[in-house]
Design a protein around this motif. Structure first.
Motif, PDB file in Angstrom:
ATOM      1  N   ALA A 123       0.808  -1.215   0.000  1.00 10.28           N
ATOM      2  CA  ALA A 123       0.000   0.000   0.000  1.00 10.28           C
ATOM      3  C   ALA A 123       0.847   1.274   0.000  1.00 10.28           C
ATOM      4  CB  ALA A 123      -0.926   0.001   1.213  1.00 10.28           C
ATOM      5  N   PHE A 124       2.097   1.152   0.372  1.00 16.00           N
ATOM      6  CA  PHE A 124       2.970   2.313   0.535  1.00 16.00           C
ATOM      7  C   PHE A 124       3.045   3.207  -0.708  1.00 16.00           C
ATOM      8  CE2 PHE A 124       7.177   4.375   1.105  1.00 16.00           C
ATOM      9  CZ  PHE A 124       6.955   4.966   2.336  1.00 16.00           C
ATOM     10  N   PRO A 125       3.193   2.664  -1.912  1.00 12.82           N
ATOM     11  CA  PRO A 125       3.278   3.538  -3.092  1.00 12.82           C
ATOM     12  C   PRO A 125       2.035   4.397  -3.286  1.00 12.82           C
ATOM     13  CG  PRO A 125       4.005   1.313  -3.627  1.00 12.82           C
ATOM     14  CD  PRO A 125       3.393   1.245  -2.273  1.00 12.82           C
ATOM     15  N   LEU A 126       0.851   3.844  -3.040  1.00  8.39           N
ATOM     16  CA  LEU A 126      -0.380   4.612  -3.199  1.00  8.39           C
ATOM     17  C   LEU A 126      -0.454   5.740  -2.187  1.00  8.39           C
ATOM     18  CD1 LEU A 126      -2.911   1.675  -3.742  1.00  8.39           C
ATOM     19  CD2 LEU A 126      -1.804   3.102  -5.477  1.00  8.39           C
ATOM     20  N   LEU A 127      -0.030   5.452  -0.971  1.00  9.74           N
ATOM     21  CA  LEU A 127      -0.012   6.472   0.078  1.00  9.74           C
ATOM     22  C   LEU A 127       0.942   7.598  -0.277  1.00  9.74           C
ATOM     23  CD1 LEU A 127      -0.939   7.239   2.992  1.00  9.74           C
ATOM     24  CD2 LEU A 127       1.072   6.017   3.809  1.00  9.74           C
ATOM     25  N   VAL A 128       2.149   7.246  -0.681  1.00  9.24           N
ATOM     26  CA  VAL A 128       3.163   8.240  -1.021  1.00  9.24           C
ATOM     27  C   VAL A 128       2.727   9.091  -2.209  1.00  9.24           C
ATOM     28  CG1 VAL A 128       5.504   8.545  -1.923  1.00  9.24           C
ATOM     29  CG2 VAL A 128       5.090   6.939  -0.064  1.00  9.24           C
ATOM     30  N   ARG A 129       2.186   8.464  -3.210  1.00  2.99           N
ATOM     31  CA  ARG A 129       1.798   9.201  -4.417  1.00  2.99           C
ATOM     32  C   ARG A 129       0.718  10.237  -4.111  1.00  2.99           C
ATOM     33  NH1 ARG A 129       2.549   9.086  -9.658  1.00  2.99           N
ATOM     34  NH2 ARG A 129       0.885   9.706 -11.087  1.00  2.99           N
ATOM     35  N   SER A 130      -0.277   9.846  -3.325  1.00  2.03           N
ATOM     36  CA  SER A 130      -1.359  10.766  -2.994  1.00  2.03           C
ATOM     37  C   SER A 130      -0.838  11.953  -2.193  1.00  2.03           C
ATOM     38  CB  SER A 130      -2.440  10.025  -2.198  1.00  2.03           C
ATOM     39  OG  SER A 130      -3.478  10.895  -1.839  1.00  2.03           O
ATOM     40  N   ILE A 131       0.004  11.689  -1.209  1.00  3.67           N
ATOM     41  CA  ILE A 131       0.535  12.773  -0.373  1.00  3.67           C
ATOM     42  C   ILE A 131       1.496  13.653  -1.176  1.00  3.67           C
ATOM     43  CG2 ILE A 131       1.848  13.309   1.711  1.00  3.67           C
ATOM     44  CD1 ILE A 131       0.844  10.683   2.891  1.00  3.67           C
ATOM     45  N   ARG A 132       2.291  13.030  -2.017  1.00  2.00           N
ATOM     46  CA  ARG A 132       3.243  13.806  -2.821  1.00  2.00           C
ATOM     47  C   ARG A 132       2.515  14.787  -3.737  1.00  2.00           C
ATOM     48  NH1 ARG A 132       7.659  11.431  -7.230  1.00  2.00           N
ATOM     49  NH2 ARG A 132       8.475  13.481  -7.869  1.00  2.00           N
ATOM     50  N   ALA A 181      -6.869  10.986   1.794  1.00  2.00           N
ATOM     51  CA  ALA A 181      -7.121  10.186   0.596  1.00  2.00           C
ATOM     52  C   ALA A 181      -6.100   9.062   0.470  1.00  2.00           C
ATOM     53  CB  ALA A 181      -7.082  11.078  -0.642  1.00  2.00           C
ATOM     54  N   GLY A 182      -4.846   9.368   0.761  1.00  2.00           N
ATOM     55  CA  GLY A 182      -3.810   8.346   0.705  1.00  2.00           C
ATOM     56  C   GLY A 182      -4.022   7.248   1.720  1.00  2.00           C
ATOM     57  N   MET A 183      -4.460   7.618   2.921  1.00  2.00           N
ATOM     58  CA  MET A 183      -4.714   6.626   3.962  1.00  2.00           C
ATOM     59  C   MET A 183      -5.859   5.695   3.564  1.00  2.00           C
ATOM     60  SD  MET A 183      -4.284   8.874   7.461  1.00  2.00           S
ATOM     61  CE  MET A 183      -4.693   7.462   8.511  1.00  2.00           C
TER      62      MET A 183
END
Length: 231
Positions: free
Chosen positions: A104-113, A152-154
């Protein structure tokens, strides 16, 4: 739900919620840090870090699970050392949470970035010129503005963790009551005669939980965005 689902099905749902919660929580702080690093800092190897972060999205989940097993298994490079201090991930629910967090980490990072990149750097620079440290600028200026993106990332991370199968089953197997999450339970029920009904019930539960999380995220994100806009 406890009457509609059998004990084994309910155990899978409860474990999935537990795994998804801790996976999302565990990935949050590293995710914010990595997202900020990729959005605001310039350094040698930045593209390599970006590729490494997003690698779980393109690797077969089974390959990711195998790498986790090699690294964090009881005979692995880190797993053996962690075992000495009483920390074991392989074939435990904690390992399922670790696998889900990695996926799940990539989706979280992408949204926050994306949220950080949408913030005007001049706002941060203005706070910095007033003597605020970089950390304080992030806490008082950047963080309130990117809260919708974090939320959203969470939610994306939680939904991904709830549905993770390949890496989880490779790393922690499919042990009833211990590592059998909803996706693993669906797979197990489909392998036995007459298990289709139970599998369908779990699919419905997964859909309801995912839709509920997305709706809640949308409502909260709009409220936070409205408050930030009024500030």
């Amino acid at each position: 739900m406890t009457e509609w689902l059998g004990p084994e099905e309910w155990a899978a749902v409860a474990l999935s919620l537990k795994v998804a919660f801790w996976a999302t929580l565990g990935a949050l702080i590293p995710g914010v840090f990595v997202a900020y690093t990729l959005a605001r800092w310039q350094f040698y190897g930045k593209q390599l870090l970006n590729v490494f972060v997003h690698l779980p999205l393109v690797l077969p989940p089974v390959a990711t699970g195998y790498l986790l097993l090699v690294t964090f298994g009881t005979q692995g490079a880190l797993g053996a050392a962690l075992k000495e201090v009483g920390i074991v991930f392989a074939f435990r629910w904690t390992g399922a949470a670790l696998a889900a967090a990695v996926m799940a980490f990539p989706l979280l990072v992408r949204s926050i970035r994306l949220s950080i990149e949408a913030v005007d750097p001049k706002l941060e620079q203005a706070a910095a010129t007033l003597g605020a440290s970089r950390f304080w600028v992030f806490i008082t200026v950047t963080l309130p503005l990117i809260l919708p993106g974090i939320l959203a990332g969470m939610v994306l991370a939680f939904a991904k963790a709830m549905g993770e199968f390949g890496a989880t089953i490779t790393f922690v197997s499919n042990i009833p009551g211990q590592t059998r999450t909803v996706p693993s339970a669906i797979y197990a029920f489909l392998q036995v005669p007459g298990g289709e009904t139970a599998a369908i019930r779990l699919v419905i539960v997964a859909i309801v939980v995912a839709m509920g999380a997305l709706i809640l995220s949308e409502v909260l994100a709009r409220r936070i965005a409205r408050k930030v806009g009024q500030a």
